[in-house]
Design a protein around this motif. Structure first.
Motif, PDB file in Angstrom:
ATOM      1  N   LEU A 192       0.052   7.294  -6.790  1.00  0.00           N
ATOM      2  CA  LEU A 192      -1.462   7.721  -6.902  1.00  0.00           C
ATOM      3  C   LEU A 192      -1.411   8.810  -8.126  1.00  0.00           C
ATOM      4  O   LEU A 192      -2.486   8.677  -8.886  1.00  0.00           O
ATOM      5  CB  LEU A 192      -2.045   8.051  -5.690  1.00  0.00           C
ATOM      6  N   HIS A 193      -0.763   9.598  -8.145  1.00  0.00           N
ATOM      7  CA  HIS A 193      -0.489  10.677  -8.887  1.00  0.00           C
ATOM      8  C   HIS A 193      -0.353  10.154 -10.551  1.00  0.00           C
ATOM      9  O   HIS A 193      -0.614  11.180 -11.371  1.00  0.00           O
ATOM     10  CB  HIS A 193       0.352  11.871  -8.876  1.00  0.00           C
ATOM     11  N   PRO A 249       0.849  -1.169  -0.010  1.00  0.00           N
ATOM     12  CA  PRO A 249       0.101   0.048   0.078  1.00  0.00           C
ATOM     13  C   PRO A 249       0.655   1.224   0.090  1.00  0.00           C
ATOM     14  O   PRO A 249       0.393   2.227  -0.647  1.00  0.00           O
ATOM     15  CB  PRO A 249      -0.746  -0.161   1.249  1.00  0.00           C
ATOM     16  N   ASP A 250       2.095   1.212   0.645  1.00  0.00           N
ATOM     17  CA  ASP A 250       3.110   2.439   0.756  1.00  0.00           C
ATOM     18  C   ASP A 250       3.244   2.558  -0.646  1.00  0.00           C
ATOM     19  O   ASP A 250       3.519   3.890  -1.251  1.00  0.00           O
ATOM     20  CB  ASP A 250       3.930   2.217   1.521  1.00  0.00           C
ATOM     21  N   GLN A 309       2.019   1.807  -3.588  1.00  0.00           N
ATOM     22  CA  GLN A 309       0.823   2.379  -4.325  1.00  0.00           C
ATOM     23  C   GLN A 309       0.431   3.786  -4.238  1.00  0.00           C
ATOM     24  O   GLN A 309      -0.052   4.522  -5.028  1.00  0.00           O
ATOM     25  CB  GLN A 309      -0.408   1.249  -4.397  1.00  0.00           C
ATOM     26  N   LYS A 310       0.435   4.171  -2.983  1.00  0.00           N
ATOM     27  CA  LYS A 310       0.043   5.575  -2.446  1.00  0.00           C
ATOM     28  C   LYS A 310       1.127   6.606  -3.169  1.00  0.00           C
ATOM     29  O   LYS A 310       0.890   7.578  -3.438  1.00  0.00           O
ATOM     30  CB  LYS A 310       0.171   5.731  -0.945  1.00  0.00           C
ATOM     31  N   SER A 311       2.384   6.036  -3.210  1.00  0.00           N
ATOM     32  CA  SER A 311       3.609   6.767  -3.841  1.00  0.00           C
ATOM     33  C   SER A 311       3.161   7.066  -5.411  1.00  0.00           C
ATOM     34  O   SER A 311       3.970   8.021  -6.094  1.00  0.00           O
ATOM     35  CB  SER A 311       4.930   6.469  -3.609  1.00  0.00           C
ATOM     36  N   THR A 324      -0.632   2.198 -10.339  1.00  0.00           N
ATOM     37  CA  THR A 324      -0.779   1.352  -9.154  1.00  0.00           C
ATOM     38  C   THR A 324      -0.810  -0.205  -9.257  1.00  0.00           C
ATOM     39  O   THR A 324      -0.453  -0.861  -8.534  1.00  0.00           O
ATOM     40  CB  THR A 324      -1.843   1.840  -8.100  1.00  0.00           C
TER      41      THR A 324
END
Length: 144
Positions: free
Chosen positions: A52-53, A45-46, A48-50, A59
């Protein structure tokens, strides 16, 4: 708990001296699973969060890469460790260390080339911007 182990040993026809070995292996696999959960569950998840843009395709791609590399490591680890049947232990350790060094070199190469390309694109975009005015549709201005 011990009665369950005794029943399973009788069921599978295990000898008395191998019971302890099987109990050790079962306990170690349970602990390995718990440790892997603590290490890898927060990591994906970390990552994938990085990204998101960059959108949902990025992702999804990072999830595929993450799982693919994880499974590749799960498969190649025992294969490389199995070389100890044919080679001395010190040589097997050297091979495994060489694999890790090669991985670090590839990661450093990827990082450096990515940074160099981004710098070149920024420089070319700013030069073109100064020479031609503000052409925002230029492909050299896209950074990501």
């Amino acid at each position: 708990w011990w009665r369950l182990v005794q029943y399973l040993c009788k069921l599978f026809g295990l000898r008395q001296f191998s019971k302890g070995m099987w109990v050790d292996q079962i306990v170690s696999l349970v602990l390995l699973g718990i440790g892997a959960a603590f290490a890898f569950v927060p990591a994906l998840p970390d990552m994938q969060k990085s990204l998101l843009h960059l959108g949902p395709d990025a992702t999804n791609a990072i999830a595929g890469y993450f799982n693919g590399i994880y499974c590749l490591g799960e498969a190649t680890g025992p294969l490389l460790a199995g070389l100890k049947e044919f080679l001395p232990f010190s040589r097997v350790c050297s091979i495994i260390a060489l694999v890790h060094v090669l991985y670090v070199l590839v990661a450093c190469y990827w990082y450096i080339t990515t940074k160099l390309c981004q710098t070149a694109i920024k420089k070319a975009g700013s030069r073109q911007h100064l020479e031609q005015g503000s052409d925002l549709n230029s492909p050299l201005l896209y950074n990501e």
